[in-house]
Scaffold this motif. Sequence first.
Motif, PDB file in Angstrom:
ATOM      1  N   GLY A 160     -15.357  48.604  63.108  1.00 21.51           N
ATOM      2  CA  GLY A 160     -15.111  49.339  64.345  1.00 21.51           C
ATOM      3  C   GLY A 160     -16.147  49.028  65.406  1.00 21.51           C
ATOM      4  N   PHE A 161     -17.409  48.923  64.999  1.00 21.75           N
ATOM      5  CA  PHE A 161     -18.484  48.607  65.933  1.00 21.75           C
ATOM      6  C   PHE A 161     -18.280  47.217  66.535  1.00 21.75           C
ATOM      7  N   VAL A 162     -18.006  46.232  65.687  1.00 19.69           N
ATOM      8  CA  VAL A 162     -17.823  44.858  66.163  1.00 19.69           C
ATOM      9  C   VAL A 162     -16.651  44.790  67.136  1.00 19.69           C
ATOM     10  N   GLN A 163     -15.545  45.423  66.751  1.00 17.28           N
ATOM     11  CA  GLN A 163     -14.361  45.378  67.605  1.00 17.28           C
ATOM     12  C   GLN A 163     -14.616  46.063  68.944  1.00 17.28           C
ATOM     13  N   VAL A 212     -21.797  54.331  69.678  1.00 15.04           N
ATOM     14  CA  VAL A 212     -22.847  55.188  69.125  1.00 15.04           C
ATOM     15  C   VAL A 212     -22.332  55.930  67.890  1.00 15.04           C
ATOM     16  N   ARG A 213     -21.086  56.374  67.942  1.00 19.40           N
ATOM     17  CA  ARG A 213     -20.522  57.089  66.798  1.00 19.40           C
ATOM     18  C   ARG A 213     -20.423  56.190  65.572  1.00 19.40           C
ATOM     19  N   ASP A 214     -20.059  54.927  65.782  1.00 21.03           N
ATOM     20  CA  ASP A 214     -19.983  53.985  64.660  1.00 21.03           C
ATOM     21  C   ASP A 214     -21.356  53.781  64.019  1.00 21.03           C
ATOM     22  N   ILE A 215     -22.390  53.631  64.839  1.00 17.45           N
ATOM     23  CA  ILE A 215     -23.737  53.461  64.302  1.00 17.45           C
ATOM     24  C   ILE A 215     -24.188  54.731  63.581  1.00 17.45           C
ATOM     25  N   GLU A 216     -23.839  55.885  64.127  1.00 23.70           N
ATOM     26  CA  GLU A 216     -24.210  57.139  63.471  1.00 23.70           C
ATOM     27  C   GLU A 216     -23.547  57.269  62.103  1.00 23.70           C
ATOM     28  N   GLU A 217     -22.336  56.727  61.956  1.00 24.32           N
ATOM     29  CA  GLU A 217     -21.684  56.714  60.645  1.00 24.32           C
ATOM     30  C   GLU A 217     -22.517  55.906  59.648  1.00 24.32           C
ATOM     31  N   TYR A 269      -6.571  45.709  57.965  1.00 21.72           N
ATOM     32  CA  TYR A 269      -6.373  47.154  57.864  1.00 21.72           C
ATOM     33  C   TYR A 269      -7.678  47.954  57.812  1.00 21.72           C
ATOM     34  N   TYR A 270      -8.820  47.286  57.681  1.00 22.77           N
ATOM     35  CA  TYR A 270     -10.073  48.035  57.665  1.00 22.77           C
ATOM     36  C   TYR A 270     -10.344  48.659  59.028  1.00 22.77           C
ATOM     37  N   THR A 271     -10.850  49.893  59.017  1.00 26.09           N
ATOM     38  CA  THR A 271     -11.046  50.638  60.261  1.00 26.09           C
ATOM     39  C   THR A 271     -12.504  51.012  60.519  1.00 26.09           C
ATOM     40  N   GLY A 272     -13.361  50.928  59.545  1.00 27.11           N
ATOM     41  CA  GLY A 272     -14.746  51.369  59.725  1.00 27.11           C
ATOM     42  C   GLY A 272     -15.688  50.570  58.861  1.00 27.11           C
ATOM     43  N   THR A 273     -16.391  51.270  57.976  1.00 24.61           N
ATOM     44  CA  THR A 273     -17.327  50.614  57.071  1.00 24.61           C
ATOM     45  C   THR A 273     -16.610  49.583  56.203  1.00 24.61           C
ATOM     46  N   PHE A 288     -27.714  45.884  55.495  1.00 20.79           N
ATOM     47  CA  PHE A 288     -26.708  46.065  56.541  1.00 20.79           C
ATOM     48  C   PHE A 288     -26.564  44.786  57.350  1.00 20.79           C
ATOM     49  N   ASP A 289     -25.322  44.480  57.719  1.00 22.28           N
ATOM     50  CA  ASP A 289     -25.022  43.282  58.491  1.00 22.28           C
ATOM     51  C   ASP A 289     -23.855  43.594  59.423  1.00 22.28           C
ATOM     52  N   LEU A 290     -24.162  43.817  60.695  1.00 22.04           N
ATOM     53  CA  LEU A 290     -23.118  44.200  61.648  1.00 22.04           C
ATOM     54  C   LEU A 290     -22.311  43.009  62.142  1.00 22.04           C
ATOM     55  N   THR A 291     -22.590  41.811  61.619  1.00 21.85           N
ATOM     56  CA  THR A 291     -21.727  40.662  61.904  1.00 21.85           C
ATOM     57  C   THR A 291     -20.608  40.537  60.865  1.00 21.85           C
ATOM     58  N   SER A 292     -20.590  41.424  59.882  1.00 21.77           N
ATOM     59  CA  SER A 292     -19.601  41.318  58.804  1.00 21.77           C
ATOM     60  C   SER A 292     -18.185  41.498  59.336  1.00 21.77           C
ATOM     61  N   ILE A 293     -17.303  40.600  58.916  1.00 19.96           N
ATOM     62  CA  ILE A 293     -15.900  40.609  59.323  1.00 19.96           C
ATOM     63  C   ILE A 293     -15.054  40.373  58.067  1.00 19.96           C
ATOM     64  N   SER A 294     -13.909  41.042  58.000  1.00 21.34           N
ATOM     65  CA  SER A 294     -12.976  40.807  56.895  1.00 21.34           C
ATOM     66  C   SER A 294     -11.705  40.167  57.424  1.00 21.34           C
ATOM     67  N   HIS A 295     -11.056  39.352  56.577  1.00 20.37           N
ATOM     68  CA  HIS A 295      -9.755  38.802  56.964  1.00 20.37           C
ATOM     69  C   HIS A 295      -8.650  39.829  56.814  1.00 20.37           C
ATOM     70  N   MET A 296      -8.961  40.962  56.184  1.00 19.80           N
ATOM     71  CA  MET A 296      -7.991  42.047  56.043  1.00 19.80           C
ATOM     72  C   MET A 296      -8.010  42.901  57.309  1.00 19.80           C
TER      73      MET A 296
END
Length: 204
Positions: free
Chosen positions: A50-53, A124-129, A158-162, A148-156
Amino acid sequence: GGRPAEFEQIGVECIGISGASGDAESIALLISALKAAGLEQFKVTIGHIGFVQELFLNILGNEERAEQCRQFLFEKNYVGYRNHVDSLALSSIDKERLLALLSLRGNEEIFVKGKEILENEQGVRDIEELEALSLQLKEFGVDDYVSFDLTSISHMSYYTGTLFEVYAENVGLPIANGGRYDNLLKKFNWDSPATGFGIVLDRL
């Protein structure tokens, strides 16, 4: 050659619990399961899709341009990502924000910088999560296995957050992965938050 198209995995789904508590419980259970299987040298790398997007849409303005940047991160092609950002018609400040994303890897100290490059309410809400998740993982006593790695991306999609992946010594691919998918069950007429993980048995 190439990877097999099919593989065996076992997993857990935690349905009905939203936010950091469900994510922390799932990750702690995953770590416990891997240790019970005899693994000791491994690391769970945690990000937030969510943060990356939100960062990409905030700066780039549309999904097509965001997808181009996501693809570089998914491939872990950081040189290509840097070159692509340099080629974009953006202000120097926005380019710096996009490039600063690459430095958001490590321990909870990255959370402060994350809030600096994306100051809007959702960012900010995503980071607080993630901050809440970090605290709960400490309470579970598993924080030594986590980064923690905020560059993480999935090919799936349907993921919405962590989301998270597990890497172990001498294994070039993730041995487990998972994350939060709060909107997926709506497709099956069941509106409920959910998180979970799968362990690839062939890589244990």
